[in-house]
Design an enzyme around this catalytic site. Structure first.
Site, PDB file in Angstrom:
ATOM      1  N   LYS A 109      -2.992  38.027  17.593  1.00 17.71           N
ATOM      2  CA  LYS A 109      -3.158  38.698  16.303  1.00 17.71           C
ATOM      3  C   LYS A 109      -2.219  39.890  16.128  1.00 17.71           C
ATOM      4  O   LYS A 109      -1.844  40.233  15.018  1.00 17.71           O
ATOM      5  CB  LYS A 109      -4.609  39.121  16.106  1.00 17.71           C
ATOM      6  CG  LYS A 109      -5.517  37.929  15.821  1.00 17.71           C
ATOM      7  CD  LYS A 109      -6.856  38.383  15.281  1.00 17.71           C
ATOM      8  CE  LYS A 109      -7.673  37.224  14.753  1.00 17.71           C
ATOM      9  NZ  LYS A 109      -8.267  36.408  15.847  1.00 17.71           N
ATOM     10  N   GLU A 131      -9.481  43.336   6.677  1.00 11.07           N
ATOM     11  CA  GLU A 131     -10.810  42.800   6.925  1.00 11.07           C
ATOM     12  C   GLU A 131     -10.897  42.433   8.401  1.00 11.07           C
ATOM     13  O   GLU A 131      -9.878  42.207   9.049  1.00 11.07           O
ATOM     14  CB  GLU A 131     -11.042  41.538   6.092  1.00 11.07           C
ATOM     15  CG  GLU A 131     -10.452  40.245   6.693  1.00 11.07           C
ATOM     16  CD  GLU A 131      -8.921  40.213   6.792  1.00 11.07           C
ATOM     17  OE1 GLU A 131      -8.262  40.982   6.063  1.00 11.07           O
ATOM     18  OE2 GLU A 131      -8.398  39.426   7.610  1.00 11.07           O
ATOM     19  N   SER A 394      -4.515  31.401  22.985  1.00 15.12           N
ATOM     20  CA  SER A 394      -4.384  32.422  21.946  1.00 15.12           C
ATOM     21  C   SER A 394      -4.889  33.800  22.347  1.00 15.12           C
ATOM     22  O   SER A 394      -4.442  34.803  21.803  1.00 15.12           O
ATOM     23  CB  SER A 394      -5.100  31.957  20.672  1.00 15.12           C
ATOM     24  OG  SER A 394      -6.440  31.608  20.957  1.00 15.12           O
TER      25      SER A 394
HETATM   26  C1  LIG Z   1      -8.864  35.259  15.730  1.00 12.62           C
HETATM   27  C2  LIG Z   1      -8.583  34.370  16.872  1.00 12.62           C
HETATM   28  C3  LIG Z   1      -8.346  32.992  16.694  1.00 12.62           C
HETATM   29  C4  LIG Z   1      -8.470  32.298  15.379  1.00 12.62           C
HETATM   30  O1  LIG Z   1      -7.602  32.728  14.388  1.00 12.62           O
HETATM   31  P1  LIG Z   1      -6.347  31.861  13.907  1.00 12.62           P
HETATM   32  O2  LIG Z   1      -5.872  32.565  12.714  1.00 12.62           O
HETATM   33  O3  LIG Z   1      -6.842  30.473  13.644  1.00 12.62           O
HETATM   34  O4  LIG Z   1      -5.382  31.871  15.034  1.00 12.62           O
HETATM   35  C5  LIG Z   1      -8.020  32.231  17.803  1.00 12.62           C
HETATM   36  N1  LIG Z   1      -7.950  32.778  19.026  1.00 12.62           N
HETATM   37  C6  LIG Z   1      -8.179  34.090  19.246  1.00 12.62           C
HETATM   38  C7  LIG Z   1      -8.094  34.625  20.634  1.00 12.62           C
HETATM   39  C8  LIG Z   1      -8.507  34.921  18.173  1.00 12.62           C
HETATM   40  O5  LIG Z   1      -8.751  36.228  18.398  1.00 12.62           O
END
Ligand SMILES: *Cc1c(COP(=O)(O)O)cnc(C)c1O
Length: 413
Positions: A109, A131, A394
């Site tokens: 993010k 948000e 992610s």
């Molecule tokens: C917020 C988040 C997501 C989901 O958000 P996307 O916009 O779909 O990437 C996925 N993995 C992590 C670790 C997150 O914090």
């Protein structure tokens, strides 16, 4: 009914060609039939101003150089592409993990938050609003705004403020003003409404820093542009490592930003299969928009939505708060419609099992969101034994300990 029929699409081949040759979105922000900007009159001007400013910034070599330097210095890019031989042996795959969990604040993010904070500064904004649902985007935004030197206000549903106390504390420590939203269901959807309202009230001085590849144009495009660094790096790294492109690229999909960031570089590589994984939830419900949604408008964008027979939006359910959104980014809807990517849902239990497997085999505690992508690996192994897979990790799972302790270690731990 097929997705193409549900969205009344005349020519899927043309749309695929547009995707592969990077002709989406069009000037109205449409990804084929999806996306656009369905907003009140009061926002039209602000969105047009943002679109122009963002296009100028992203085609300015000085801005790009500054962004790249900041990604290196403050985020820790490039993130590694880690081979996962023990996990691979267990599954019968050749697995590489794209390590966004090692980025500053523990997830992808920050790529978007920092990019947009730099853009806000360039556009002359005096403050940022954002948000947040689980608080991850709020933490990334607070960190980015501190780095760039802009005050920031984060809107968060009152229910989430209660559930996510550590992230509320983190945001406040990083200097953000956290506003608890009590309207609607008092969760993410209400927080987005409130942040947009704050922006409409003061579009000159306020910048709205949206957290995923969704919402009205230009956000789905803009967020993709700031996240595509994930796939640009991963594609070069896997080529360097193996001398070939991977067979499969897989990522979890909430709003869709980490997945579109990873997929984007591979879209023209027609031999690379793209797999997005949504939250299948539990008996209580799910958040699998692409798997189970029907067309509608939410937060200014047209696309698949989780809704009831009369268009009322469903409350979503998932063990991972970050996948809990009843819509999805329009570019994913187009990737699905054209068959360029496929999407599946895995449930809470499968995600928890996959999390445990990665911990045990590789010594990495992944976020529950990322664990959904990991949970797709056994199915991929069954279809394509021995395949080379690049998986978007992610984020890291430390934030999920309050969920993991009772559910994985057992009540007494
Ligand atoms: C917020 C988040 C997501 C989901 O958000 P996307 O916009 O779909 O990437 C996925 N993995 C992590 C670790 C997150 O914090």
């Amino acid at each position: 009914m097929s997705l193409a029929a549900a969205f009344a699409v005349p020519d899927v081949h043309q749309l695929l060609d547009d995707l592969v040759h990077r002709r989406v979105p069009d000037e109205r922000g449409r990804f084929g039939p999806f996306g656009g900007a369905f907003v009140p009159e009061s926002l039209v001007q602000a969105l047009a101003h943002l679109t122009r400013g963002a296009q100028e910034a992203l085609s300015d070599a000085d801005f790009r150089a500054h962004l790249d330097q900041e990604l290196q210095d403050a985020v820790g890019r490039p993130t590694p592409l880690t081979p996962a031989p023990n996990l691979g042996r267990e599954l019968g795959l050749n697995v590489f993990l794209k390590r966004e969990d090692l980025a500053h604040t523990g997830a992808h993010k920050i790529n978007n938050a920092l990019g947009q904070a730099l853009l806000a500064k360039r556009l002359g904004a005096r403050r940022v609003v954002a948000e947040t649902g689980a608080g991850q985007h709020g933490v990334a935004t607070a960190a980015a705004c501190a780095r760039v030197g802009l005050p920031c206000t984060v809107y968060m549903g009152a229910v989430d403020v209660e559930r996510q106390a550590p992230n509320v504390a983190r945001m406040r420590l990083l200097g953000a003003d956290v506003v608890s939203v009590t309207t609607g269901e008092a969760t993410l959807r209400a927080a987005i409404d409130e942040a947009m309202r704050a922006w409409v009230a003061d579009p000159e001085d306020t910048y709205y820093l949206l957290g995923s590849a969704l919402g009205p144009h230009p956000y789905p495009w803009l967020v993709r542009e700031f996240q595509k660094v994930i796939g640009d790096e991963a594609r070069a790294q896997v080529l360097d490592r193996t001398g070939a492109l991977p067979d499969v690229v897989v990522a979890c999909v909430g709003g869709g930003s980490n997945a579109i960031g990873l997929f984007h570089a591979f879209v023209p590589d027609s031999d690379v299969e793209l797999v997005g994984v949504e939250a299948g939830g539990s008996a209580a419900g799910d958040a699998a928009t692409l798997t189970r949604g029907r067309p509608g408008v939410l937060h200014g964008s047209y696309g698949p939505l989780l809704q009831g027979a009369h268009g009322q939006i469903h409350e979503t359910h998932s063990v991972s708060a970050g996948l809990d959104y009843p819509g999805v980014g329009p570019e994913h809807a187009l990737l699905q419609l054209t068959g360029r990517a496929r999407y599946l849902a895995v449930d809470d239990e499968q995600a928890l099992a996959a999390l445990s497997l990665l911990c045990r085999t590789e010594g990495i505690l992944p976020a529950l969101e990322s664990s959904h992508a990991l949970a797709a690996l056994p199915g991929i192994a069954a279809e394509r034994p021995g395949a080379t897979v690049v998986l978007g990790l992610s984020g890291r799972g430390d934030k999920d300990l309050p969920t993991l302790v009772p559910r994985v270690l057992g009540g007494g731990a």
